[in-house]
Scaffold this motif. Structure first.
Motif, short mmCIF file in Angstrom:
data_model
loop_
_atom_site.label_atom_id
_atom_site.label_comp_id
_atom_site.label_asym_id
_atom_site.label_seq_id
_atom_site.Cartn_x
_atom_site.Cartn_y
_atom_site.Cartn_z
N VAL A 1 56.82 38.76 115.68
CA VAL A 1 56.24 38.54 117.01
C VAL A 1 54.74 38.39 116.86
O VAL A 1 54.06 39.31 116.39
N ILE A 2 54.22 37.22 117.21
CA ILE A 2 52.79 36.92 117.08
C ILE A 2 52.25 36.48 118.43
O ILE A 2 53.00 36.27 119.37
N ASN A 3 50.93 36.35 118.53
CA ASN A 3 50.36 35.96 119.81
C ASN A 3 50.43 34.45 120.02
O ASN A 3 50.81 33.71 119.11
N ALA A 4 50.06 34.01 121.21
CA ALA A 4 50.24 32.61 121.61
C ALA A 4 49.32 31.67 120.83
O ALA A 4 49.52 30.46 120.86
N GLN A 5 48.33 32.21 120.14
CA GLN A 5 47.44 31.37 119.35
C GLN A 5 48.01 31.09 117.96
O GLN A 5 47.39 30.42 117.15
N GLY A 6 49.19 31.65 117.64
CA GLY A 6 49.78 31.46 116.32
C GLY A 6 49.16 32.37 115.28
O GLY A 6 49.38 32.19 114.09
N LYS A 7 48.40 33.37 115.72
CA LYS A 7 47.76 34.30 114.79
C LYS A 7 48.48 35.64 114.81
O LYS A 7 49.09 36.03 115.79
N CYS A 8 48.34 36.37 113.70
CA CYS A 8 48.87 37.71 113.64
C CYS A 8 47.88 38.65 114.29
O CYS A 8 46.70 38.66 113.93
N SER A 9 48.35 39.42 115.23
CA SER A 9 47.46 40.36 115.91
C SER A 9 47.12 41.53 115.01
O SER A 9 46.17 42.25 115.26
N GLY B 1 44.36 31.27 109.09
CA GLY B 1 45.23 32.38 109.45
C GLY B 1 46.16 32.08 110.60
O GLY B 1 46.76 32.98 111.15
N ARG B 2 46.30 30.80 110.94
CA ARG B 2 47.20 30.44 112.03
C ARG B 2 48.44 29.75 111.48
O ARG B 2 48.41 29.16 110.41
N THR B 3 49.53 29.83 112.23
CA THR B 3 50.76 29.17 111.83
C THR B 3 51.10 28.06 112.80
O THR B 3 50.57 28.01 113.92
N ASP B 4 51.96 27.15 112.38
CA ASP B 4 52.35 26.02 113.22
C ASP B 4 53.49 26.45 114.13
O ASP B 4 54.65 26.48 113.75
N LEU B 5 53.15 26.79 115.36
CA LEU B 5 54.15 27.29 116.29
C LEU B 5 55.23 26.25 116.56
O LEU B 5 56.39 26.59 116.78
N ALA C 1 54.69 29.51 106.87
CA ALA C 1 53.43 29.07 106.26
C ALA C 1 52.26 29.30 107.21
O ALA C 1 52.38 29.09 108.42
N PHE C 2 51.12 29.73 106.63
CA PHE C 2 49.91 29.95 107.42
C PHE C 2 48.80 29.05 106.90
O PHE C 2 48.69 28.81 105.71
N GLY C 3 47.99 28.55 107.81
CA GLY C 3 46.86 27.72 107.43
C GLY C 3 45.71 28.59 106.95
O GLY C 3 45.76 29.81 107.05
N PRO C 4 44.64 27.97 106.45
CA PRO C 4 43.47 28.69 105.94
C PRO C 4 42.78 29.52 107.02
O PRO C 4 42.09 30.47 106.72
#
Length: 98
Positions: free
Chosen positions: A58-66, A86-90, A81-84
């Motif tokens: 469960v992550i936030n709406a920005q695709g980031k880990c809280s 720290g966000r993922t492709d929702l 997969a996470f980008g540089p």
DNA sequence: ATCCTGACCAGTG
DNA sequence: GCACTGGCCAGGA
């Protein structure tokens, strides 16, 4: 433990490995707000439930880990997969729902 | 009932 | 990209 928390936990347990869901989505499925989902998950820090809840999906709406890198590492181990930044492709990794 | 606190969200500047 | 705002919902004092 309220019925609402149980419902939230059951939904999260249905998220398959390699997929994630946002707080807002889980809240919509469970019939409560996003903050309430966060509140339910926060309770897991002090309250163990069985079977275990894969809270890292469960992550936030920005695709980031809280919750920092530890959560991200767990998800990467499941194939998310996470980008540089720290966000993922929702669009690719978000679960369709129950 | 009222006020405060959260692992939140969407909109705005 | 960032900070701020108002709204959201549940639990406890």
């Amino acid at each position: 433990m309220s019925a609402l928390y149980t419902r939230v936990y059951d939904l999260i347990r249905q998220i398959p490995p390699g997929k994630v869901a946002t707080y807002g989505e889980v809240g919509a499925w469970a019939g409560c707000g996003a903050r309430t989902v966060g509140y339910a998950l926060a309770a897991l820090r002090t309250e163990r439930v069985e079977p275990p809840v894969p809270w890292q999906r469960v992550i936030n709406a920005q695709g980031k880990c809280s919750l920092g890198e530890e959560q991200q590492r767990l998800l990467e181990g499941e194939g998310v997969a996470f980008g540089p930044d720290g966000r993922t492709d929702l669009a690719r990794f978000s679960w369709d729902g129950p």
